[in-house]
Design an enzyme around this catalytic site. Sequence first.
Site, PDB file in Angstrom:
ATOM      1  N   LYS A 256       5.888  -1.156  18.192  1.00 35.31           N
ATOM      2  CA  LYS A 256       5.438  -0.937  16.819  1.00 35.31           C
ATOM      3  C   LYS A 256       6.539  -0.272  16.006  1.00 35.31           C
ATOM      4  CE  LYS A 256       2.127   1.829  14.121  1.00 35.31           C
ATOM      5  NZ  LYS A 256       1.042   2.840  14.204  1.00 35.31           N
ATOM      6  N   ASP A 261       4.361   5.581   7.244  1.00 37.46           N
ATOM      7  CA  ASP A 261       2.958   5.177   7.142  1.00 37.46           C
ATOM      8  C   ASP A 261       2.205   6.140   6.232  1.00 37.46           C
ATOM      9  OD1 ASP A 261       0.448   4.129   7.498  1.00 37.46           O
ATOM     10  OD2 ASP A 261       0.160   4.966   9.501  1.00 37.46           O
ATOM     11  N   LYS A 268      -3.795   8.559   3.962  1.00 38.42           N
ATOM     12  CA  LYS A 268      -3.759   9.763   4.774  1.00 38.42           C
ATOM     13  C   LYS A 268      -3.737  10.994   3.868  1.00 38.42           C
ATOM     14  CE  LYS A 268      -0.917   7.740   8.496  1.00 38.42           C
ATOM     15  NZ  LYS A 268      -1.873   7.831   9.613  1.00 38.42           N
ATOM     16  N   ASP A 279       6.381   6.755  13.171  1.00 38.55           N
ATOM     17  CA  ASP A 279       5.448   5.682  13.499  1.00 38.55           C
ATOM     18  C   ASP A 279       6.156   4.416  13.973  1.00 38.55           C
ATOM     19  OD1 ASP A 279       2.780   5.154  13.852  1.00 38.55           O
ATOM     20  OD2 ASP A 279       2.440   4.382  11.834  1.00 38.55           O
ATOM     21  N   ASP A 338      -5.258   1.953   7.231  1.00 39.96           N
ATOM     22  CA  ASP A 338      -4.490   2.876   8.069  1.00 39.96           C
ATOM     23  C   ASP A 338      -4.519   2.466   9.533  1.00 39.96           C
ATOM     24  OD1 ASP A 338      -2.839   5.046   8.528  1.00 39.96           O
ATOM     25  OD2 ASP A 338      -4.497   6.463   8.772  1.00 39.96           O
ATOM     26  N   GLU A 340      -3.057  -0.138  10.645  1.00 36.67           N
ATOM     27  CA  GLU A 340      -2.110  -1.215  10.361  1.00 36.67           C
ATOM     28  C   GLU A 340      -1.268  -1.602  11.561  1.00 36.67           C
ATOM     29  OE1 GLU A 340       0.568   1.872  10.905  1.00 36.67           O
ATOM     30  OE2 GLU A 340      -1.342   1.947   9.841  1.00 36.67           O
ATOM     31  N   ARG A 342      -1.959  -2.170  14.652  1.00 37.44           N
ATOM     32  CA  ARG A 342      -2.515  -3.265  15.459  1.00 37.44           C
ATOM     33  C   ARG A 342      -2.356  -4.616  14.762  1.00 37.44           C
ATOM     34  NH1 ARG A 342      -8.139  -0.266  15.619  1.00 37.44           N
ATOM     35  NH2 ARG A 342      -6.606   1.410  15.484  1.00 37.44           N
TER      36      ARG A 342
END
Length: 492
Positions: A256, A261, A268, A279, A338, A340, A342
């Site tokens: 990933k 993010d 968030k 991230d 959020d 995202e 996956r």
Amino acid sequence: MAARPVTPTTAGKVPARTDLVVAGVRADRLDDDLAAAGVSPAFAEASGFTGKADGSLLTPAASGAGADVLVVGLGPAADVDANRLRAAAGTAGRRATRHGRVAVTLAEQAADGVDAGAATQAVTEGWILGAYRFDEHRTSPTESKVTAVTLTAGTTKAAKDAVARGVAVAGGVTLARDLVNQPGGSLVPAQLADRIKAVGAETGLKVRVDTPTQMRRKGLGGVLGVAQGATNEPRFVELTYEPKGAARGHVALVGKGVTFDTGGYSLKTAEGMKGMNSDMGGAAAVVGAMSVLAALGAPVRVSGYLPLVENMIGPDAIRVGDVLTIKGGTTVEVLNTDAEGRLILADALRVASAAGPDAIVDLATLTGAIIAALGQRTAGLFGTDDLVGRIRSVAAASGEAVWPMPMPAHLRPGLDSDIADLRNISGGRYGGSPVAALFLREFVGEGIPWAHLDIAGPAWITEAPYGEVPKLGTGFGVRLLADLLVGWEPLT
């Protein structure tokens, strides 16, 4: 980029010109080990040093002559394995910054049955990783006076080879740390892709970088959808390591790569955005591990698939309730922007599966739920039993903690959407990490062994440093992947 720690060399004994000697002390052999190191047991007792793991005590040279001594606790003698030695060397590397010439004798105190090469490699890794600093954005970088580090592991070819392996592995970890520690605005997807291309040129990896135009042709709707709100364009990177005569199959790695993010419109909190430059820790781990495969002589073909995006808010950002089409045609209703990671991993898993590998391993800073379950030092491990078992064994030897987690079948219906094939979160509050793993499983090719490592906890540490592990970016997963691939045997 961080200033690189001094690379250790080997010798048969402590050099005559040494400013600091680092010695290990076993808790159940405290007085003997202290005496051997030239440290007064009474002084150690008065200082509260007991030889427990991670404890340390700096003792000035007697009468100001000779070398100072830094003793590092190893815990009980029977527990002194390669992992314990690596951690102790890390503690020493972090503390020993005020002495020019350092001699490290830790490997001599490995427990019976611990391979000498493994002990020497672990001490090498630990020293370098403990001494690591990321000072690129400081006007006054942290200074270390260390000019030479000698390991008293002997001068044989085996000892030198062990040090070389340790230097290589530590280099992969520090590369991953450098990438993770960069602020989000300093390493947007295109810049990260350029860094990966440079790594490939240095280490013999083939690198392909897809732009949005190429991604549209490939149908990477998850990556493109997440990237819609960002000014900085996404990239999709494919890495290839193919040694001559690779006879042990083909392993695919997926990482990933969300370079920052915000959560998108499922925004968030300000506190929740802190550290979100990390991230992309999964992508960084894949890059770091693949960068050392040639140096370590890994005998298996390895492909890396890295979706690189920012998850931002903008006029074109995906909305809650939008539907994205993943590579292969699966449609996903986005009920939380959020969640995202996956979505971009779904595309990458489909691309990886199409290559027909013998196994797929993905790494992702995927869920806060895994941190609530396992804390900051342990990754959650999901997947097929045969590969999960192998990764557990390798992780125990590499010193990177994982814990097997279930994917209960009763949670899967929560991913069914009313308007699309799937939704990206379940309808319930609980089981966030298993639900994410269940979602990813939908995009793995039938019959391909697969493992998912949720590294949200250990990839980015906010607690105090320990052993060889620093605060902030840790490079978690590099050692595990390197060990897995160097020792790879086909799954039966």
